[in-house]
Design a protein around this motif. Structure first.
Motif, PDB file in Angstrom:
ATOM      1  N   ARG A   1       0.982  -0.953   0.039  1.00 40.53           N
ATOM      2  CA  ARG A   1       0.012  -0.114  -0.168  1.00 40.53           C
ATOM      3  C   ARG A   1       1.034   1.272  -0.009  1.00 40.53           C
ATOM      4  N   ILE A   2       0.620   2.076  -1.077  1.00 43.81           N
ATOM      5  CA  ILE A   2       1.723   3.284  -1.196  1.00 43.81           C
ATOM      6  C   ILE A   2       0.680   4.351  -0.993  1.00 43.81           C
ATOM      7  N   ILE A   3       1.105   5.341  -0.601  1.00 37.71           N
ATOM      8  CA  ILE A   3       0.713   6.939  -0.560  1.00 37.71           C
ATOM      9  C   ILE A   3       1.554   7.883  -1.122  1.00 37.71           C
ATOM     10  N   SER A   4       1.056   8.619  -1.873  1.00 38.30           N
ATOM     11  CA  SER A   4       2.138   9.843  -2.509  1.00 38.30           C
ATOM     12  C   SER A   4       2.456  10.796  -1.137  1.00 38.30           C
ATOM     13  N   ASN A   5       3.540  10.970  -1.221  1.00 35.22           N
ATOM     14  CA  ASN A   5       4.312  11.870  -0.398  1.00 35.22           C
ATOM     15  C   ASN A   5       4.966  13.206  -0.645  1.00 35.22           C
ATOM     16  N   CYS A   6       4.780  13.278  -2.099  1.00 32.22           N
ATOM     17  CA  CYS A   6       5.511  14.416  -2.720  1.00 32.22           C
ATOM     18  C   CYS A   6       4.388  14.974  -3.671  1.00 32.22           C
ATOM     19  N   PHE A  56       4.436  14.908  -6.980  1.00 33.51           N
ATOM     20  CA  PHE A  56       4.141  14.036  -7.920  1.00 33.51           C
ATOM     21  C   PHE A  56       3.077  13.116  -7.762  1.00 33.51           C
ATOM     22  N   LEU A  57       1.822  12.959  -8.355  1.00 31.04           N
ATOM     23  CA  LEU A  57       0.891  12.136  -8.051  1.00 31.04           C
ATOM     24  C   LEU A  57       0.159  12.617  -6.687  1.00 31.04           C
ATOM     25  N   ALA A  58       0.220  13.917  -6.517  1.00 31.94           N
ATOM     26  CA  ALA A  58      -0.501  14.181  -5.280  1.00 31.94           C
ATOM     27  C   ALA A  58      -1.580  13.863  -5.009  1.00 31.94           C
ATOM     28  N   GLY A  59      -1.971  13.271  -3.840  1.00 32.51           N
ATOM     29  CA  GLY A  59      -3.339  12.678  -3.607  1.00 32.51           C
ATOM     30  C   GLY A  59      -3.606  11.431  -3.904  1.00 32.51           C
ATOM     31  N   CYS A  60      -2.619  10.750  -4.499  1.00 33.05           N
ATOM     32  CA  CYS A  60      -2.842   9.374  -5.039  1.00 33.05           C
ATOM     33  C   CYS A  60      -2.669   8.184  -4.017  1.00 33.05           C
ATOM     34  N   VAL A  61      -3.396   7.148  -3.795  1.00 28.14           N
ATOM     35  CA  VAL A  61      -3.074   6.166  -3.058  1.00 28.14           C
ATOM     36  C   VAL A  61      -2.945   4.891  -3.961  1.00 28.14           C
ATOM     37  N   VAL A  62      -2.067   3.890  -3.698  1.00 29.64           N
ATOM     38  CA  VAL A  62      -1.952   2.873  -4.722  1.00 29.64           C
ATOM     39  C   VAL A  62      -1.800   1.520  -4.134  1.00 29.64           C
ATOM     40  N   ARG A  63      -2.342   0.493  -4.608  1.00 32.62           N
ATOM     41  CA  ARG A  63      -2.360  -0.824  -3.931  1.00 32.62           C
ATOM     42  C   ARG A  63      -1.368  -1.596  -5.098  1.00 32.62           C
ATOM     43  N   MET A  64      -0.284  -2.306  -4.583  1.00 33.43           N
ATOM     44  CA  MET A  64       0.445  -3.192  -5.193  1.00 33.43           C
ATOM     45  C   MET A  64       0.091  -4.820  -5.073  1.00 33.43           C
ATOM     46  N   ASP A  83      -1.349  -5.177  -8.254  1.00 31.31           N
ATOM     47  CA  ASP A  83      -2.338  -4.940  -9.320  1.00 31.31           C
ATOM     48  C   ASP A  83      -2.183  -3.323  -9.646  1.00 31.31           C
ATOM     49  N   GLN A  84      -1.568  -2.401  -8.938  1.00 32.66           N
ATOM     50  CA  GLN A  84      -1.425  -1.098  -9.280  1.00 32.66           C
ATOM     51  C   GLN A  84      -2.741  -0.450  -9.393  1.00 32.66           C
ATOM     52  N   GLY A  85      -3.812  -0.904  -8.416  1.00 29.45           N
ATOM     53  CA  GLY A  85      -5.226  -0.184  -8.316  1.00 29.45           C
ATOM     54  C   GLY A  85      -4.611   1.315  -7.721  1.00 29.45           C
ATOM     55  N   CYS A  86      -5.504   2.421  -8.079  1.00 32.48           N
ATOM     56  CA  CYS A  86      -4.900   3.609  -7.998  1.00 32.48           C
ATOM     57  C   CYS A  86      -6.035   4.630  -7.872  1.00 32.48           C
ATOM     58  N   LEU A  87      -6.252   5.367  -6.824  1.00 34.20           N
ATOM     59  CA  LEU A  87      -7.206   6.245  -6.727  1.00 34.20           C
ATOM     60  C   LEU A  87      -6.617   7.750  -6.430  1.00 34.20           C
ATOM     61  N   ASN A  88      -7.241   8.753  -6.967  1.00 32.59           N
ATOM     62  CA  ASN A  88      -6.655  10.264  -6.927  1.00 32.59           C
ATOM     63  C   ASN A  88      -7.793  10.727  -5.713  1.00 32.59           C
ATOM     64  N   LEU A  89      -7.317  11.079  -4.651  1.00 34.13           N
ATOM     65  CA  LEU A  89      -8.135  11.543  -3.954  1.00 34.13           C
ATOM     66  C   LEU A  89      -8.646  13.009  -3.670  1.00 34.13           C
TER      67      LEU A  89
END
Length: 145
Positions: free
Chosen positions: A57-62, A64-72, A74-80
């Motif tokens: 589980r990855i959250i954007s902390n910069c 780049f891709l601000a507000g994105c959360v990613v599940r690996m 499968d690279q499921g991704c949402l922009n909050l």
């Protein structure tokens, strides 16, 4: 990157919700978080979906891709930051909470709702979302990747 403290407006049925996304950046990545806060118009309730990094589980902390959360993997991704994503998450979290019995501030782990939100629309777990949304334009998650 600074937090975007603007409140955005979202209308669900007869209730107006305001939302904001806050990013907490710490020196240690595992201490970082993204918090999606939703406030009822009368400010009686605040529902916060908190996303913290964890295994796969990855959250954007910069910026780049601000507000994105990613599940690996499968690279499921949402922009909050996207209203469609916020509406879908709100539609998923509200039925699980009894706002009349809980306190003013409710904080929940956002990852279980993420898992349901990124599943294909044909998945039975999303059936109630289309009913709560506008039938012509049901809420859809916004992909960020």
């Amino acid at each position: 990157m600074k937090n975007d403290r603007r409140l955005r407006r979202l209308v669900v049925d007869d209730t107006t919700w305001y939302w904001t996304l806050r990013q907490r950046v710490r020196p240690a990545y595992e201490d970082c978080s993204l918090t999606l806060s939703l406030y009822s118009e009368d400010r009686q309730h605040r529902v916060a979906l908190v996303f913290r990094p964890r295994q796969n589980r990855i959250i954007s902390n910069c910026c780049f891709l601000a507000g994105c959360v990613v599940r690996m993997p499968d690279q499921g991704c949402l922009n909050l930051y996207e209203p469609g994503t916020v509406r879908l998450l709100l539609d998923l979290v509200l039925p699980t909470l009894d706002l009349s019995l809980t306190g003013k501030d409710i904080e929940v782990d956002g990852w279980p709702y993420f898992d349901v939100a990124v599943e294909p629309a044909s998945t039975p777990t999303l059936a109630h979302v289309a009913v709560r949304g506008d039938a012509a334009h049901p809420p859809q998650p916004s992909k960020c990747c």
